[in-house]
Enzyme design. Structure first.
Site, PDB file in Angstrom:
ATOM      1  N   HIS A  63       0.835  -1.187   0.000  1.00  0.00           N
ATOM      2  CA  HIS A  63       0.000   0.000   0.000  1.00  0.00           C
ATOM      3  C   HIS A  63       0.880   1.252   0.000  1.00  0.00           C
ATOM      4  CE1 HIS A  63      -2.661   2.952   2.280  1.00  0.00           C
ATOM      5  NE2 HIS A  63      -3.373   2.656   1.198  1.00  0.00           N
ATOM      6  N   HIS A 105      -0.822  10.525  -3.227  1.00  0.00           N
ATOM      7  CA  HIS A 105      -2.136  10.160  -2.701  1.00  0.00           C
ATOM      8  C   HIS A 105      -3.082  11.339  -2.560  1.00  0.00           C
ATOM      9  CE1 HIS A 105      -5.127   9.256   0.472  1.00  0.00           C
ATOM     10  NE2 HIS A 105      -5.152   8.076  -0.116  1.00  0.00           N
TER      11      HIS A 105
END
Length: 334
Positions: A63, A105
Site C-alpha cells: 500500500h 495520494h
C-alpha cells in the site's frame, strides 16, 4: 486501477478518504503472454527468466510502498516493498499542471511534502471544492512536474520513522512502472486514479449489488473494499462479517481489503495488539484473496510461516490466462 465510490472512510488520523472498490491489476512483462515493452521507453532491463508471480496464497499488496518504514509513494518505499516480498505495488495517480502523471495520494501537498518551505510557492495556496468539501492547501494540479520535483516528501504519521524525511522526491508513474520492471521477479502494479471527478459516483449499496457484480465481472478481476465494510466494528471490536466476500467469490471476483497496519491504534481489540493475529483472521476465517498493507515485510513473514510452499497444482499461468481473457473480451467490444 481502482475506481473510487461514494462511501467515505474516516481513518484513525481523522482524514477523510474515498474507499476504492474496483481494480484491474497488471502483471508486468507477461501481460497477454507478451514480452513487449510498455508505451514509454523505460530505462529498465527485460529479463525473460524472472520468477513468476505466486498464486498459491493471498497477495501481499504494498500500500503506497512499504510506507510503514519509508515515506509513502517513494522509489525507496517501493523498492523496499519488493525486497520484502510484495506481489503487487500500489500507487495513486494524479495529474500535474502540465499533464504529467505522478504517484501521490492527496490532492494537496501539505501533509506529505515540504512545500511550505519554498517561498516561491507561497502564492500557490488555493481553496477548491473537493467532493463536496472546501479544501485549502497547495494542490498538485497547480504545479508543473519540474516544480514538484523540487519538493521532498516526508512521513505522513508522526509515530513512524522520521529519519527519511526530506530525502526523496515525488516520482512519476513512468518511474513507478520502471521500478516494477526492474524487480528481480515478476511484480504486479496496482494503480488507483485519485479523485476522478468525471467518473459517476455511486453508493456503497450500488457497487456491492448483485447487478453491479454481474456487470463488472466482464472487465475486472476483483474488488478492493475498506476492511471495516467487510467485517464492521463496534466499540473497536469486530462484529459479524457481511456476506460481501462470498457474494464477490460467487461472481469469480477476488477481494483485496485495505489497509493492514501494524500499529496498535489501527488494530481492533480482538487481535490483542498482534498484526499476525489480524492476518490469520482475514486470510483463514474471512477468506480474502489479498491484503493491502503498509508493512509488506510483516505480511510476508507471516505467509512464509503459515504457507511456505505452493500446492502441487498451483500455477501462475491460470491467473495470467484469466486476465488475458478479460482483456481480449474488452478489446473485441471496441
Amino acid at each position: 486501477m481502482r475506481v473510487s465510490g461514494d462511501l467515505r472512510e474516516v481513518e484513525a488520523e481523522g482524514k477523510m478518504t474515498i474507499p476504492p472498490w474496483i481494480f484491474y491489476f497488471v502483471l508486468l512483462n507477461h501481460f497477454l503472454g507478451s514480452l513487449a515493452r510498455p508505451i514509454y521507453p523505460l530505462p529498465s532491463k527485460l529479463n525473460k527468466d524472472k520468477q513468476k508471480l505466486q498464486t498459491f496464497r493471498p497477495y501481499n499488496i504494498a500500500h503506497r510502498g512499504s510506507n510503514g518504514e519509508y515515506p509513502e509513494e517513494t522509489a525507496a518505499g517501493y523498492m523496499r516493498a519488493i525486497e520484502e516480498g510484495a506481489d503487487f505495488i500500489e500507487t495513486d495517480i494524479l495529474a500535474t499542471k502540465d499533464g504529467a502523471l505522478i504517484c501521490f495520494h492527496d490532492v494537496t501537498l501539505d501533509d506529505t511534502t515540504d512545500v511550505t518551505n519554498y517561498k516561491e510557492f507561497n502564492d500557490r495556496q488555493r481553496t477548491y471544492e473537493v467532493q463536496g468539501l472546501n479544501v485549502t492547501g497547495w494542490f498538485v494540479v497547480d504545479f508543473t512536474l519540474k516544480e514538484l520535483k523540487k519538493l521532498r516528501v516526508k512521513q505522513r504519521y508522526p509515530f513512524r520513522d522520521q529519519q527519511y524525511n526530506g530525502r526523496f522526491s515525488i516520482i512519476t508513474f513512468e518511474e513507478f512502472i520502471a521500478i516494477a520492471l526492474d524487480a528481480p521477479r515478476i511484480v504486479g502494479i496496482y494503480p488507483e486514479i485519485k479523485n476522478p471527478v468525471f467518473i459517476n459516483q455511486r453508493s456503497y449499496w450500488e457497487i456491492t449489488s448483485e447487478s453491479y457484480f454481474e456487470y463488472i465481472k466482464e472487465y475486472v478481476h476483483g474488488i478492493g473494499p475498506w476492511k471495516d465494510t467487510v467485517v464492521p466494528p463496534h466499540d473497536n471490536y469486530l462484529t459479524t462479517a457481511t456476506d460481501l466476500v462470498a457474494r464477490a467469490h460467487a461472481y469469480d471476483l477476488q477481494v483485496h481489503p485495505y489497509t493492514y497496519r501494524n500499529e496498535n491504534q489501527f488494530l481492533h481489540l480482538d487481535f490483542h495488539q498482534d498484526p499476525y493475529a489480524e492476518y490469520e483472521f482475514w486470510i483463514n476465517q474471512v477468506g480474502v484473496d489479498g491484503l493491502f498493507t503498509d508493512f509488506t515485510g510483516s505480511l510476508h513473514k507471516y505467509q512464509q510461516w503459515a504457507s511456505p510452499q505452493p500446492p502441487a497444482d498451483s500455477s501462475a499461468n491460470s491467473l495470467l490466462h484469466q486476465i488475458a481473457l478479460l482483456t481480449e473480451a474488452y478489446r473485441s467490444q471496441k
